[in-house]
Design an enzyme around this catalytic site. Sequence first.
Site, PDB file in Angstrom:
ATOM      1  N   ASP A  92       5.706 -34.463 -28.466  1.00  0.00           N
ATOM      2  CA  ASP A  92       6.825 -33.869 -27.763  1.00  0.00           C
ATOM      3  C   ASP A  92       8.094 -34.547 -28.280  1.00  0.00           C
ATOM      4  O   ASP A  92       8.047 -35.644 -28.819  1.00  0.00           O
ATOM      5  CB  ASP A  92       6.652 -34.085 -26.256  1.00  0.00           C
ATOM      6  N   GLN A 194      13.401 -21.616 -24.505  1.00  0.00           N
ATOM      7  CA  GLN A 194      13.865 -21.943 -23.153  1.00  0.00           C
ATOM      8  C   GLN A 194      14.457 -20.689 -22.516  1.00  0.00           C
ATOM      9  O   GLN A 194      14.081 -19.582 -22.870  1.00  0.00           O
ATOM     10  CB  GLN A 194      14.863 -23.099 -23.215  1.00  0.00           C
ATOM     11  N   ASP A 271      -0.978 -28.299 -22.744  1.00  0.00           N
ATOM     12  CA  ASP A 271      -1.113 -29.724 -22.414  1.00  0.00           C
ATOM     13  C   ASP A 271      -0.654 -29.910 -20.977  1.00  0.00           C
ATOM     14  O   ASP A 271       0.135 -29.114 -20.459  1.00  0.00           O
ATOM     15  CB  ASP A 271      -0.259 -30.596 -23.342  1.00  0.00           C
TER      16      ASP A 271
END
Length: 376
Positions: A92, A194, A271
């Site tokens: 990340d 996003q 995840d």
Amino acid sequence: MTFTLQHTDPKTNARAGLITTGHGTIETPIFMPVGTLGSVKAVHLHELTDDIHAQIILGNTYHLYLRPGLEVIEAAGGLHRFNGFNRPMLTDSGGFQVFSLSGIRKITEQGVEFRSHIDGSKHFFSPERVMDIERSIGADIMMAFDECPPGTSDYDYAKKSLQLTQNWLDRCIARFNITQPRYGYHQALFPIVQGCTYRDLRIQAAEHVAGKDAEGNAIGGLAVGEPTEVMYEMIELVNSILPADRPRYLMGVGTPQNLLEGIERGVDMFDCVMPTRNGRNAMLFTRHGTINMKNKKWETDFTPVDPEGTSYVDTAYTRAYLHHLFKAQELLAMQIASIHNLAFYLWLVGEARQHIIQGNFSIWKSKMIADMAQRL
């Protein structure tokens, strides 16, 4: 990195594929155990590989940058050599910490200044700096630097945040393209979509990302406070735009039910800290529902923790024994529960893959969703 789409479910958007990296091949759909600091909490390396069958794990750029630090990781020859996990890894970018550590950071167009949660020292992450850090860590898949806005953000904030993320993505790509891997194998860069919960912003973000022709793409900014059904709506919308011939990664999600709903909508990679975090707090996930191992009802239940073998836990460990370990606050309790939950998650996505290949995913998924919703 390559992605091969092998099968699609005839009634849903679920897919089965293969991601090939310099450290091996990943069968999708896949769940990635979270190894924030290069370690999956309470789990040994041999348990990750031999028992849980983790094909890829995730590390965090922000945390690894602070501890052990780039000097140590570089001296070791990258994170793979440092922690001994010789299978694919993903990092990340630290973008989630821009969200979660809002009290100790300041965002500008140039990047993010934050104070270390360890010692209060100041640090600055720009898109270019993050690319350099991820090159030093050496994960097979690097994430672009982004801002993850809260799920309850108003439209104006979400719009400004998305523009910032898109500007940062362009800078990440520029830096990525003029730098090279440090340890002799390929690294891929995944952009992140996003846009909060606003359809027009998500469409704009997905189209912007799709136009970058990256080796894979991610969906961020979900499971951060918005209703679950809105999350599913955003996944469907974004996946209708992202290229079908590249892997799609839904970041930070979630429950076993979330995984199956995401797979149905075309997600390939997941995840979440939930299996280990909940495991450390005595919650076990099973195909028949969740178990709170601290409940007195397990005190004299001498059946194995996992009678059906959908996860790896030694059959010598009974529910009564695990109940005792949690009540006594023994560290072994957290280890057993973490192994169980991670192995169950990997079993679940593996079963999903098989049912996609067989062409009956939707039937199987409906039954699993109903079964897993129970509290035992």
